[in-house]
Design an enzyme around this catalytic site. Structure first.
Site, PDB file in Angstrom:
ATOM      1  N   ARG A 108     -22.946   3.638  43.518  1.00 27.45           N
ATOM      2  CA  ARG A 108     -22.721   2.438  44.331  1.00 27.45           C
ATOM      3  C   ARG A 108     -23.099   2.739  45.775  1.00 27.45           C
ATOM      4  O   ARG A 108     -22.579   3.674  46.383  1.00 27.45           O
ATOM      5  CB  ARG A 108     -21.255   2.020  44.258  1.00 27.45           C
ATOM      6  N   HIS A 128      -5.724   0.046  52.142  1.00 32.45           N
ATOM      7  CA  HIS A 128      -5.475   0.389  53.535  1.00 32.45           C
ATOM      8  C   HIS A 128      -5.879  -0.793  54.412  1.00 32.45           C
ATOM      9  O   HIS A 128      -6.451  -1.772  53.931  1.00 32.45           O
ATOM     10  CB  HIS A 128      -6.285   1.623  53.941  1.00 32.45           C
ATOM     11  N   ASP A 143      -7.845  -1.457  58.344  1.00 26.40           N
ATOM     12  CA  ASP A 143      -8.810  -0.682  59.129  1.00 26.40           C
ATOM     13  C   ASP A 143      -8.388  -0.365  60.556  1.00 26.40           C
ATOM     14  O   ASP A 143      -8.999   0.493  61.186  1.00 26.40           O
ATOM     15  CB  ASP A 143     -10.161  -1.417  59.161  1.00 26.40           C
ATOM     16  N   HIS A 147      -7.003  -3.821  51.945  1.00 23.63           N
ATOM     17  CA  HIS A 147      -8.068  -3.840  50.944  1.00 23.63           C
ATOM     18  C   HIS A 147      -8.286  -2.442  50.383  1.00 23.63           C
ATOM     19  O   HIS A 147      -7.886  -1.438  50.978  1.00 23.63           O
ATOM     20  CB  HIS A 147      -9.375  -4.359  51.551  1.00 23.63           C
TER      21      HIS A 147
END
Length: 716
Positions: free
Chosen positions: A630, A548, A550, A620
Site C-alpha cells: 500500500r 490516534h 494528529d 483515526h
C-alpha cells in the site's frame, strides 16, 4: 508547650516502630544509580527500592507532623496571656516551628535539613525515574514480575518514552508474564475511581457510577489536603542565581506566605492531572458534583441529587440549567425541606476564595503574577487592573471560535475534474472530506515507480519493520530525499518533481476547502509504502497504524485528547493521497473518542485524497495490510509559518537549481554535474526514524525547535 511535647512524643513512639533512622532518599538514589552503572543489579534494586521508600516516608512524615502541629499550635483564637499583636501572632508561629522541628526530627531520626534534596533529584522522583532503573535491574535479576510492574509504573507517567514503550511491548510477548503484572505501583486512588465512575456513568450504570464517583471525590479531596500540607516547605527562590537585596522581615514573610498560597491553589491542578499528562482535567471537583447530581437523580435519590446540585452552585451560582434542576428538586422534596451544599464543599470553596483574595491583593500591590487554576473564580474577586488581561484572553478565545465557524464556509476547488466523494455529514463527523481525481492513473504509476527506484537505490530506503506492527515492513521517502536521489541520478527528475507537484496540488485543494483565505503551510510530507509480511499474517489481530489523533495525545479512558508534547500540537490539517489499491486491507477509518466505535471508512484508490482536521474530533487509524503493498503520500499542514517544513524549502531549491542548469550551455552543465558528483555525499541526509532516547531526556522536548526532524510515528 507541654501539650506540643506530648504530641511530638506520641509521633516519635509511632516512628520508633519503623526500623531505625530514615536515610535521605537522594543519597540512596545516588548510590543506587552508581550500582546500576556498575551492573551490580542486586544492590541497585535494593538501594532504589529503599530510596522510593524513603521518599514516601519523608512525605508522609511531613504531612503527619504538619497536620498534628496545625491542631496543637492553631493560629485561630487568642493564645493564653496574649500581649501585643506581635506576641499573639509570632508566639504561635514559633510554637508551630518548634513542634515541626521536634516532630520531624523524631520521625526522621535526623535533622530535617538532611532531607533537602536538589531540584533535579526531586524532579526525578516526581517523574518516577527510579522505576526506569529498577525495571532493568529486576530484569537482570530474572525477577520478571517486578520488572514488568516497575516498567509499567514508569511508563504510565512517561507515555512518550519510546524506549520504555518498546520494552513494554517486549514484556507483553514474553511467556510467563501475566496481565496482573502490569500494575501501577504509584496509582492514585482518586483517578482509578474517577475513570471507573465515568465508565459506569457513560454506560447508564448509575448505581455503580454513584459509588465510584463518591469514592473519587473523597479521595480527591484527601489528596488535595496532602498536597496542600507539602506546600509548607522551604522557600523556593526562583531567581537564586541573581544577587539582589534581601527582603525585610515583613516582605520576606509576605513573599513566602504568598508562595505557599499559590502552591496550595495549584494543588487542584495536580490532583486533576492524570499521571503521564501535562494538562489537567477542567473543573475536576465541580464535574464530580455535576455527574453525581445526574446519577443520583437517575437512581431516584432526589435528596442527594439536590445536595450535589446545591454544592455545584457554590462554584457556578448563575448556572441556569442547574438552577432549573434545583427548582424541580425543591418541588419534589417540598418547599419546607432544607437543601444545603455539602459541608466539605462549602469549606473547600470558602477557603479557596479566601486564598485567592489574598493572592490577588499581593499581585496588585506587591507585584508578581498568578495563574488562577479555576474557571469558576468570581469576576468581582479579580482586581480591576487585572481584569483587562482576563477580558483580552476571553476575546481571543471568542475570536478563535469565530475563526472555526468561518472555516466551515467552503471555498471553490481550484482544479477542474476533482469531485467531493464524501463530506463531513456522509462521514458522520466534522472537518472530514474525500476527493477523487486528484491524480491520473499515469501519475500514480510514475510515483509508484519513484518508490521502486528509490528502493533499488538503497541508502536508507530499504524496507524495514514498521514501528507500529511486526507484521508489516515500510519504506518512507521525503521530498528532500527524492530530490537528492534525483540529483545523484538514482531516480528520474520528473518523478521527484511530480512528488512536489502532487503534494502542492493537495495543499491547495485542502486550503481552499477548509480554510479559504487563510494560508496553510506544509508541516511534513512523506511518501510511504507498507508491505505485508506474508509469513507473519496468520492469526494477526493488530492494526497497520493504531487509532490516534494528529495534534494531541488521545486518552480513550478519560475521553480526552491532550494537546501537549510529544504530540505535534502545531498541526492543523492532515491528508492522505493514495497511489494504488492492489492490496488487501490498509483502509483508513475514523472512530469516536473511545477509539473503538468506527464512524467512517475510506478505501484507498489511485488519486483519492482524504483530508481532515488534525484534532481530537478526528481520531483515526489504518486497518492491517494483510496482502500486497500500500503506497500513499502522507501530508500534514499548519497555519504556523514557524513550523513550516524546512526540508521542502531545500527540495524546492534543488529543483530550481536543476531548472537553471537545464538552461545553461552543455559545457557548464557537465562541469556542474562533475562538481556535484564529488560533493553529493556531503549533503545532509536526515534520518527517517526516531532518534535514540536518553533515559534522562524527555523525547519530544525539542520538537517545536526542530520541526524538520522526522519521526517514525509520522507515517500512516
Amino acid at each position: 508547650m507541654a501539650s506540643l511535647l506530648c504530641v511530638c512524643l506520641l509521633l516519635a513512639a509511632a516512628a520508633a516502630t519503623s526500623p531505625g533512622r530514615l536515610v535521605p532518599y537522594d543519597l540512596l538514589y545516588a548510590d543506587g544509580v552508581r550500582a546500576y552503572f556498575a551492573r551490580d543489579w542486586g544492590r541497585a534494586a535494593e538501594l532504589l527500592q529503599r530510596a522510593l521508600h524513603s521518599y514516601a516516608g519523608l512525605r508522609a512524615a511531613r504531612r503527619a507532623c504538619r497536620a498534628a502541629c496545625r491542631r496543637e499550635a492553631a493560629f485561630l483564637g487568642e493564645p493564653p496571656g496574649a500581649g501585643p499583636w506581635e506576641a499573639a501572632l509570632f508566639g504561635r508561629v514559633l510554637q508551630r516551628a518548634d513542634c515541626l522541628q521536634h516532630c520531624l526530627g523524631r520521625q526522621l531520626g535526623a535533622a530535617p535539613s538532611a532531607h533537602r534534596a536538589s531540584h533535579a533529584i526531586r524532579r526525578d522522583f516526581e517523574q518516577r525515574e527510579p522505576y526506569n532503573y529498577l525495571q532493568v535491574a529486576f530484569f537482570q535479576l530474572k525477577k520478571l514480575d517486578q520488572a514488568v510492574s516497575a516498567a509499567h509504573t514508569f511508563f504510565v507517567a512517561n507515555p512518550q518514552h519510546l524506549q520504555m514503550r518498546e520494552d513494554i511491548e517486549k514484556y507483553r510477548r514474553m511467556s510467563g508474564v501475566k496481565s496482573d503484572n502490569f500494575r501501577d505501583l504509584e496509582a492514585t486512588p482518586h483517578w482509578e475511581a474517577y475513570e471507573a465512575g465515568v465508565q459506569h456513568y457513560n454506560a447508564d450504570e448509575y448505581l455503580q457510577a454513584v459509588a465510584r464517583l463518591e469514592e473519587s471525590l473523597t479521595e480527591a479531596l484527601s489528596a488535595l489536603e496532602e498536597c496542600r500540607a507539602l506546600c509548607e516547605g522551604p522557600w523556593e527562590d526562583e531567581d537564586d542565581e541573581e544577587e539582589e537585596m534581601q527582603p525585610g522581615l515583613y516582605e520576606a514573610i509576605a513573599a513566602h506566605y504568598i508562595q505557599v498560597l499559590k502552591c496550595r491553589q495549584q494543588c487542584v491542578l495536580e490532583i486533576a492531572t492524570k499521571p503521564g499528562r501535562i494538562s489537567a482535567t477542567e473543573d475536576f471537583i465541580p464535574s464530580h458534583l455535576d455527574l453525581l447530581q445526574f446519577a443520583y437523580d437517575q437512581v431516584g435519590n432526589q435528596a442527594l441529587a439536590a445536595e450535589c446540585a446545591a454544592s455545584y452552585l457554590l462554584f457556578y451560582p448563575a448556572d441556569e440549567p442547574m438552577l432549573e434542576k434545583m427548582k424541580v428538586y425543591r418541588t419534589v422534596l417540598g418547599e419546607d425541606t432544607a437543601v444545603t451544599a455539602r459541608e466539605s464543599i462549602q469549606h473547600y470553596v470558602q477557603r479557596s476564595l479566601m486564598e485567592k483574595k489574598l493572592i490577588y491583593y499581593a499581585v496588585e500591590h506587591l507585584g508578581g503574577t498568578f495563574n488562577d487554576p479555576d474557571l469558576w473564580t468570581p469576576d468581582e474577586l479579580i482586581p480591576e487592573n487585572l481584569k483587562e488581561k482576563h477580558r483580552e484572553d476571553q476575546e481571543k478565545q471568542k475570536q478563535e471560535t469565530l475563526d472555526v465557524e468561518g472555516r466551515k464556509k467552503r471555498g471553490p476547488l481550484p482544479f477542474e475534474g476533482i469531485a467531493v466523494t464524501m463530506d463531513s455529514h456522509q462521514m458522520n463527523g466534522t472537518q472530514r472530506v474525500v476527493f477523487d481525481g486528484v491524480l491520473t492513473e499515469s501519475e500514480c504509476k510514475d510515483l509508484l515507480r519513484l518508490t521502486k527506484a528509490a528502493g533499488e537505490a538503497g541508502d536508507g530506503y530499504r524496507a524495514r519493520r514498521s514501528p507500529h506492527t511486526p507484521h508489516e515492513r515500510f519504506e518512507g521517502l521525503t521530498v528532500l530525499k527524492a530530490m537528492q536521489l534525483a540529483q545523484n541520478g538514482d531516480v528520474d527528475w520528473r518523478d521527484a518533481k511530480l512528488l512536489l507537484q502532487a503534494s502542492e496540488k493537495s495543499r491547495k485543494i485542502i486550503e481552499s476547502y477548509f480554510t479559504p483565505g487563510k494560508k496553510l503551510h506544509f508541516s511534513f510530507t512523506h511518501l510511504v509504502c507498507r508491505t505485508a509480511v506474508d509469513e507473519e499474517q496468520e492469526g494477526r489481530m493488530d492494526l497497520s497504524h493504531p487509532v490516534h489523533a494528529d495534534n494531541c495525545l488521545l486518552d480513550p479512558e478519560g475521553q480526552e485528547c491532550w494537546r501537549e508534547p510529544p504530540a505535534y500540537v502545531y498541526r492543523d490539517y492532515s491528508g492522505i493521497l493514495y497511489l494504488n489499491d492492489d492490496f488487501q486491507g490498509g483502509g483508513l477509518f475514523f472512530t469516536e473518542m473511545d477509539t473503538v466505535t468506527v464512524t467512517a471508512e475510506v478505501h484507498p484508490k489511485c488519486g483519492r485524497l482524504v483530508a481532515f482536521s488534525s484534532g481530537k474530533e478526528n481520531p483515526h487509524g489504518v486497518w492491517a495490510v494483510s496482502r500486497g503493498r500500500r503506497c500513499a503520500i502522507a501530508l500534514w499542514y499548519t497555519h504556523s509559518q514557524e513550523h513550516a517544513e524546512q526540508e521542502r524549502v531545500k527540495a524546492e531549491e534543488l529543483m530550481e537549481q536543476r531548472a537553471v542548469e537545464q538552461d545553461r550551455p552543455d559545457g557548464e552543465e557537465h562541469q556542474e554535474a562533475d562538481h556535484r558528483g564529488r560533493s553529493s555525499s556531503e549533503l545532509p541526509v536526515p534520518s527517517g526514524g526516531a532518534r535514540p532516547t536518553s533515559r534522562r531526556h524527555k523525547p519530544g522536548s525539542d520538537r517545536t525547535q526542530h520541526p524538520k526532524e522526522l519521526r517514525a510515528r509520522d507515517e500512516f
